[in-house]
Design a protein around this motif. Structure first.
Motif: not given
Length: 98
Positions: A38-40, A65-70, A85-91
């Motif tokens: 799940r993405h925070r 692609q952008i995957t929305p938070a939640g 290239y990925v930008r998002g949750d650090a873990d």
């Protein structure tokens, strides 16, 4: 920055990071998959080389692609060797092969 290794021959280069977010380059061999997660926060993904499948569709070089938070990824898998290239949750755990 240097390339760092992880399980399953996966490599990553951290471009930027803080406690909650990170921007990475990912080198994923064909077959490498991320466990369902799940993405925070929003996740941005730009495929630079190769192909990555997410659910029922494929992203190829140049696709974004952008995957929305939640939201939840049921699956994300490199169908060919890929550079992303990925930008998002650090873990994130991108270490499971399928």
């Amino acid at each position: 920055a240097t390339w760092e290794g992880a399980a399953g021959d996966f490599q990553y280069r951290t471009l930027w990071s803080d406690d909650a977010e990170a921007a990475l380059l990912l080198r994923a061999p064909a077959g490498l998959a991320a466990a369902p997660h799940r993405h925070r926060i929003d996740l941005e993904c730009l495929v630079l080389q190769g192909e990555v499948s997410t659910g029922t569709f494929a992203l190829r070089a140049g696709d974004y692609q952008i995957t929305p938070a939640g939201s939840t990824h049921v699956s994300a898998r490199a169908t060919t060797d890929a550079l992303v290239y990925v930008r998002g949750d650090a873990d994130r755990d991108f270490s499971r092969r399928s």
